[in-house]
Design a protein around this motif. Structure first.
Motif, PDB file in Angstrom:
ATOM      1  N   ASP A  19       0.813  -1.220   0.000  1.00 39.29           N
ATOM      2  CA  ASP A  19       0.000   0.000   0.000  1.00 39.29           C
ATOM      3  C   ASP A  19       0.853   1.280   0.000  1.00 39.29           C
ATOM      4  O   ASP A  19       0.378   2.346   0.325  1.00 39.29           O
ATOM      5  CB  ASP A  19      -0.922  -0.007   1.231  1.00 39.29           C
ATOM      6  N   LEU A  72      -0.280   4.854  -0.760  1.00 30.79           N
ATOM      7  CA  LEU A  72      -0.747   4.975  -2.136  1.00 30.79           C
ATOM      8  C   LEU A  72      -1.923   5.954  -2.230  1.00 30.79           C
ATOM      9  O   LEU A  72      -2.775   5.980  -1.362  1.00 30.79           O
ATOM     10  CB  LEU A  72      -1.184   3.582  -2.606  1.00 30.79           C
ATOM     11  N   LYS A  73      -1.911   6.751  -3.302  1.00 31.41           N
ATOM     12  CA  LYS A  73      -3.008   7.689  -3.533  1.00 31.41           C
ATOM     13  C   LYS A  73      -3.596   7.431  -4.918  1.00 31.41           C
ATOM     14  O   LYS A  73      -3.105   6.588  -5.666  1.00 31.41           O
ATOM     15  CB  LYS A  73      -2.498   9.123  -3.443  1.00 31.41           C
ATOM     16  N   SER A  74      -4.619   8.220  -5.277  1.00 34.04           N
ATOM     17  CA  SER A  74      -5.251   8.046  -6.598  1.00 34.04           C
ATOM     18  C   SER A  74      -4.352   8.586  -7.703  1.00 34.04           C
ATOM     19  O   SER A  74      -3.432   9.373  -7.446  1.00 34.04           O
ATOM     20  CB  SER A  74      -6.579   8.799  -6.625  1.00 34.04           C
ATOM     21  N   ALA A  75      -4.641   8.190  -8.935  1.00 34.16           N
ATOM     22  CA  ALA A  75      -3.863   8.657 -10.087  1.00 34.16           C
ATOM     23  C   ALA A  75      -3.874  10.179 -10.173  1.00 34.16           C
ATOM     24  O   ALA A  75      -2.845  10.806 -10.444  1.00 34.16           O
ATOM     25  CB  ALA A  75      -4.403   8.047 -11.372  1.00 34.16           C
ATOM     26  N   ASP A  76      -5.032  10.766  -9.931  1.00 30.68           N
ATOM     27  CA  ASP A  76      -5.133  12.228 -10.006  1.00 30.68           C
ATOM     28  C   ASP A  76      -4.256  12.904  -8.961  1.00 30.68           C
ATOM     29  O   ASP A  76      -3.574  13.892  -9.245  1.00 30.68           O
ATOM     30  CB  ASP A  76      -6.590  12.678  -9.814  1.00 30.68           C
ATOM     31  N   GLU A  77      -4.285  12.361  -7.735  1.00 27.26           N
ATOM     32  CA  GLU A  77      -3.472  12.965  -6.679  1.00 27.26           C
ATOM     33  C   GLU A  77      -1.969  12.803  -6.976  1.00 27.26           C
ATOM     34  O   GLU A  77      -1.178  13.714  -6.739  1.00 27.26           O
ATOM     35  CB  GLU A  77      -3.806  12.312  -5.325  1.00 27.26           C
ATOM     36  N   THR A 106      -0.593  12.463  -9.966  1.00 27.29           N
ATOM     37  CA  THR A 106      -0.268  13.346 -11.091  1.00 27.29           C
ATOM     38  C   THR A 106      -0.081  14.780 -10.595  1.00 27.29           C
ATOM     39  O   THR A 106       0.857  15.469 -11.005  1.00 27.29           O
ATOM     40  CB  THR A 106      -1.405  13.322 -12.144  1.00 27.29           C
ATOM     41  N   THR A 114       4.163  -0.116 -15.995  1.00 28.33           N
ATOM     42  CA  THR A 114       2.853   0.554 -16.009  1.00 28.33           C
ATOM     43  C   THR A 114       2.300   0.599 -17.429  1.00 28.33           C
ATOM     44  O   THR A 114       2.969   1.065 -18.345  1.00 28.33           O
ATOM     45  CB  THR A 114       2.988   1.978 -15.410  1.00 28.33           C
ATOM     46  N   GLU A 158      -3.026   3.285 -17.955  1.00 28.69           N
ATOM     47  CA  GLU A 158      -2.792   4.150 -16.789  1.00 28.69           C
ATOM     48  C   GLU A 158      -2.095   5.454 -17.203  1.00 28.69           C
ATOM     49  O   GLU A 158      -2.334   6.512 -16.624  1.00 28.69           O
ATOM     50  CB  GLU A 158      -1.985   3.393 -15.727  1.00 28.69           C
ATOM     51  N   ILE A 202      -4.587   7.966 -18.214  1.00 27.64           N
ATOM     52  CA  ILE A 202      -5.287   8.537 -17.047  1.00 27.64           C
ATOM     53  C   ILE A 202      -4.441   9.665 -16.449  1.00 27.64           C
ATOM     54  O   ILE A 202      -4.944  10.725 -16.078  1.00 27.64           O
ATOM     55  CB  ILE A 202      -5.588   7.431 -16.006  1.00 27.64           C
ATOM     56  N   LYS A 235      -5.105  14.085 -16.492  1.00 29.07           N
ATOM     57  CA  LYS A 235      -5.015  14.999 -15.348  1.00 29.07           C
ATOM     58  C   LYS A 235      -3.909  16.036 -15.571  1.00 29.07           C
ATOM     59  O   LYS A 235      -4.059  17.210 -15.212  1.00 29.07           O
ATOM     60  CB  LYS A 235      -4.748  14.186 -14.073  1.00 29.07           C
TER      61      LYS A 235
END
Lengths: 357, 213
Positions: A210, A229-234, A236, A289, A293, A296, A300
């Motif tokens: 995590d 771990l955070k979201s892709a948006d965060e 980015t 990756t 992804e 995504i 952002k």
């Protein structure tokens, strides 16, 4: 360790054998010392571009050898700098008399080996300039470290300077352009997982299920922070803002002065980004990756650039400077002017980058 | 008793042996703050020196050392390759044409080697590098010779100083090379490059003792 290899010690050799068989019309491979070079080298009247570094970052650099990009690439062992004999022999093979530009990523070993190679090549009457790429904003200071590492901007510099050499720029002009690309490019990466160097047999670092490492280097060097771990948006946003809001960065690098014919220390400052800038946005996979992804992330990144007043005029999305099978991403933003856009669009024909032909 | 060409070849063979024995140890030190290959790379380099040695063994000391330097440069890679390679090449230039070395000559050669390392790596004392072992070692040797010590005594002093310098890298923050990216996380680990440099100096002292006996 689970890898599609035969023996760890044969990884680089067998990779090069495969590449030579896959792209005979574009490249040739020389063994012992190892280097990949343009099938039609030396190209008459053209400055020759050579880069190199440890293996494990494919397609960089061997995949970028060909028309409109590099004339030769020197692969070291996985994550280990190549040696001066490779760089010297490569220079002799591709030199047309117009001189050689060594494009060197800022790692202690790479810098020293390329400096030695340049000295040796000059002793044999070949004109050589070295330009260092150091664009990784994860490294904050240059006073107490070996300085910012060379990462994503390297790929962009090889493309843009390769096009310039093809157009007839002389050695001094190509070197100046390379310096301009470097100071206008900034990158930052992150990792979701480690990678495993074949010879080591175990992961380079431990990262919990995590966790993620923000600011990772392309050899698994530690970054700025390790966090949940955070979201892709965060993620980015963290990477993009570190790049866009990075202040002016000043450091001293050793370069060969073509007129004075000696090594000189040159102080350089990267100007910060400003609203109104036109940029090339490069979203790079660390190897593990997938494209799904990366898009995504790009989505952002586009939004953030727009909000910050940066216009993305070109982009590059995919695995271009990898770290074996590491899962993760790096973002590079390069401030572009008209000359750079034109050179970016110029035809290129290499194993891993090809357009306009 | 002066140092002869065969002593120099013998020294290179002994160093290869010592580095092979310490391959795991150096790599372990390097895995804490570097990329876990220092022992592997140094061993590979000196195995290459062994391969190149027979062709130049009857030549002067300068040629032997320069050949060793070239062998290291073309096989070690990383930062250690150019650093140790430059050290041996500069040592070779300082010993050009010589077939025998007095203690003072050896000191001059080591000084030239260190100068090469400083030129190539631009490290300062206290940056947590091989310089932290080599500088005090050479200073101690110079001082001992100035005070009338013989070669063996001077090399013993050099070894003790190198060991102290090597151990003194443990609390330092790395400022050069890959370890520098760790910042404060590099504290508490002994520098692998200072360790291999100590081994090179210690091997010299051991040979001087063996020759005296």
């Amino acid at each position: 360790m689970k890898k599609l290899i035969n023996k760890p010690e044969d990884v680089v050799k067998e990779e090069l054998e495969g590449m030579a068989l896959a792209f005979p019309e574009l490249i040739k491979v020389h063994f012992e010392p190892n280097y990949i070079y343009r099938a039609d080298a030396p190209v008459k009247g053209k400055v020759a571009l050579i880069s190199g570094g440890g293996s494990g970052h494919e397609p960089m650099h061997g995949g970028f050898v060909g028309m409109g990009m590099l004339d030769a690439a020197c692969p070291g062992e996985v994550f280990t700098s190549p040696t001066p004999d490779q760089m010297l022999e490569a220079a002799k093979t591709v030199n047309s008399g117009a001189g050689i530009l060594y494009i060197v990523k800022n790692y202690t070993g790479d810098v020293m080996n390329f400096e030695m190679a340049a000295d040796m090549a000059r002793a044999e009457g070949i004109q050589v300039a070295n330009i260092i790429i150091d664009d990784d904003v994860a490294v904050k200071d240059s006073l107490y470290t070996a300085g910012r590492r060379g990462v994503g901007t390297t790929v962009l510099a090889e493309k843009i300077c390769g096009a310039a050499a093809e157009k007839g720029y002389d050695l001094k002009q190509v070197a100046e352009l390379c310096r301009k690309v470097n100071i206008n490019g900034r990158s930052m990466g992150m990792a979701l997982t480690s990678c495993t160097v074949p010879a080591a047999g175990k992961p380079t670092f431990d990262l919990a299920e995590d966790e993620m490492e923000i600011g990772i280097g392309i050899h698994g060097e530690p970054g700025r922070t390790r966090m949940k771990l955070k979201s892709a948006d965060e993620i980015t946003e963290m990477l993009a803002l570190s790049i866009i809001e990075d202040e002016a960065y000043t450091r001293t690098v050793r370069e060969w002065d073509l007129e004075r014919e000696e090594w000189v220390d040159v102080e350089m400052t990267d100007p910060p980004f400003e609203a109104g800038d036109k940029v090339l946005a490069f979203v790079n996979s660390m190897g593990g990756t997938p494209l799904i992804e990366l898009f995504i992330i790009y989505r952002k990144l586009y939004e953030i650039c727009e909000k910050k007043g940066l216009t993305i005029v070109r982009n590059l999305i995919g695995p271009y400077i990898t770290s074996l099978e590491m899962q993760g991403v790096s973002i590079t933003l390069l401030k572009m002017d008209e000359e750079m856009v034109e050179l970016w669009d110029a035809p290129v024909k290499t194993p891993s980058m090809r357009w306009g032909v | 008793m002066p140092i002869t060409t065969s002593d120099v070849s013998e020294y290179l063979r002994k160093v290869a042996e010592v580095l092979a024995e310490n391959k795991e140890y150096l790599t372990e030190l390097d895995s804490a703050i570097g990329d876990a290959d220092h022992g592997i790379n140094m061993d590979r380099g000196f195995q290459n020196v062994l391969r190149k040695l027979p062709a130049v063994e009857d030549k002067d000391i300068g040629t032997i050392l320069k050949t060793a330097g070239m062998a290291l440069v073309s096989s070690v890679g990383g930062a250690s390759g150019p650093l140790y390679g430059t050290a041996f090449m500069q040592a070779g230039m300082a010993a050009a044409g010589k077939r025998e070395l007095a203690a003072e000559d050896l000191l001059a050669i080591l000084e030239a080697a260190l100068k090469g390392v400083l030129m190539r790596g631009r490290a300062n004392l206290g940056d947590k590098t091989m310089v932290d072992a080599l500088t005090p070692a050479i200073d101690a040797m110079r001082e001992a010779l100035e005070n009338g010590a013989d070669l063996t005594e001077a090399l013993d002093k050099a070894t003790a100083a190198a060991e102290e310098g090597m151990k003194a890298t443990i609390p330092l923050i790395a400022k050069k090379g890959r370890a520098s990216y760790l910042g404060e996380r590099s504290i508490g680990h002994q520098d692998p490059g200072a360790t291999s440099s100590y081994l090179l100096i210690r091997t010299m002292a051991e040979m001087a003792h063996a020759k005296q006996a």
